[in-house]
Design a protein around this motif. Structure first.
Motif: not given
Length: 376
Positions: A32-45
């Motif tokens: 896994l990347e150490d500090d990856p970007p996420l979408p502004a509205d990340p999907p719900t989990v």
């Protein structure tokens, strides 16, 4: 060549081939990347956690999931008839974090279900899980660093992924755990080629009880845990069913940021083998496979008497050196000198496997005080 020489060289070749596969598979296991970007509205989990009498590991595990920095996370924990204080641990954390955690108590196991499968099914049917785009299944003894879910989600979103398993580090305490569990974890990596898992033309698949992230749509397409309510190896078989339905399965490194202490002592390890070893579809091959595995595992002890002392020494040294190096990378901990006794693992392996086979012949699965019939 005599039959004993043939057995000696066959055992050596099998062990060396296993070590080659272990190193090859580890090198192809993505990180896994150490500090990856996420979408502004990340999907719900929605994280679904089954809990049954896990008070020793549950407090730290629950706290680690509550501390996740992934903003769109909700947690549903099913307290599956615990009697050891696990219920109180869960309720205290639900009171402190009602925005993130909800606890269900279940005291009834319907016929035709294994307890863990039923608990995960109950969790997956809750409103938080129904509304989520992704479901995460993790056992009640699993701990994760605060950024782990965010990093795993970024990995899943970066490429076509429907079900993602992370390989955790295994924490150990007693000498029996220290001896048996690292090699067991290595054996899992030998059997699962990570670069083949995403290939729709290859039969390899991977699900892990410590961390399996699956799209809700893919889970529903195979009827979730209700599609295999008596499947003891639920994590692997869920991945298998999802992949066979045409979805994309991936596997990546989780440890040391994802870790768990599964068992407390060698007796717990053997009891877990009783639950899982004969649960795979080819369980009926155990009477043939077990003597072969015992002979290979014990080969450094009997090879000198077969006239191959140098070969015995080579195998004795190579297994802890090469498998131990992989385990150091997964766990972030130094090599343990007790690994030098690795041939002794053959004895609990034989014991647990024979016990599992006897249970399967009786048509039952036994775990955490429950014995469930696998057939009418």
């Amino acid at each position: 060549m005599s039959w004993i020489d043939a057995a000696a060289w066959s055992s050596a070749i099998l062990l060396l081939a296993g070590l080659v596969l272990l190193r090859r598979h580890w090198s192809r296991l993505p990180a896994l990347e150490d500090d990856p970007p996420l979408p502004a509205d990340p999907p719900t989990v929605c994280l679904c956690i089954p809990v049954r009498n896990e008070v020793r590991e549950l407090p730290a595990a629950a706290d680690s999931w509550l501390a996740q920095d992934y903003p769109a996370l909700r947690i549903v924990a099913v307290d599956d008839g615990s009697t050891d204080g696990s219920s109180e641990v869960l309720r205290a954390r639900e009171t402190a974090r009602p925005d993130r955690l909800r606890v269900l108590r279940n005291d009834h196991l319907p016929p035709g279900w294994l307890g863990k499968n039923h608990a995960l099914h109950l969790a997956s049917e809750q409103p938080e899980a129904r509304a989520a785009i992704w479901l995460l299944f993790a056992d009640g003894d699993v701990q994760a660093s605060p950024s782990l879910l965010r990093r795993a989600m970024a990995f899943a979103l970066r490429q076509p992924t429907d079900i993602l398993a992370l390989i955790p580090a295994v924490d150990v305490g007693s000498p029996g755990e220290r001896l048996a569990l690292p090699l067991a974890a290595s054996a899992f990596l030998v059997l699962v080629p990570p670069h083949r898992v995403p290939d729709p033309r290859h039969p390899a698949f991977c699900g892990v009880g410590g961390f399996t992230l699956v799209r809700r749509a893919a889970y529903d397409a195979v009827d979730g845990h209700a599609g295999a309510p008596l499947e003891a190896v639920d994590d692997m078989m869920l991945a298998r069913r999802v992949k066979q339905a045409g979805f994309v399965n991936r596997v990546a490194r989780g440890g040391p940021d994802l870790h768990l202490r599964m068992y407390h002592g060698l007796w717990d390890v053997v009891r877990a083998m009783r639950k899982n070893t004969a649960a795979l579809p080819i369980w009926w091959t155990i009477p043939v496979a077990l003597p072969v595995l015992m002979a290979v595992g014990l080969s450094p002890l009997w090879l000198p008497f077969a006239g191959h002392p140098a070969l015995a020494l080579l195998l004795w040294l190579l297994v802890p050196a090469l498998a131990g190096d992989v385990q150091q990378r997964i766990t972030g901990r130094p090599m343990d000198l007790i690994w030098a006794l690795w041939p002794l693992n053959a004895f609990p392996l034989g014991w647990g496997t024979a016990w599992a086979f006897a249970d399967r012949l009786r048509g039952v699965n036994h775990w955490r005080g429950r014995e469930v019939r696998l057939r009418p």
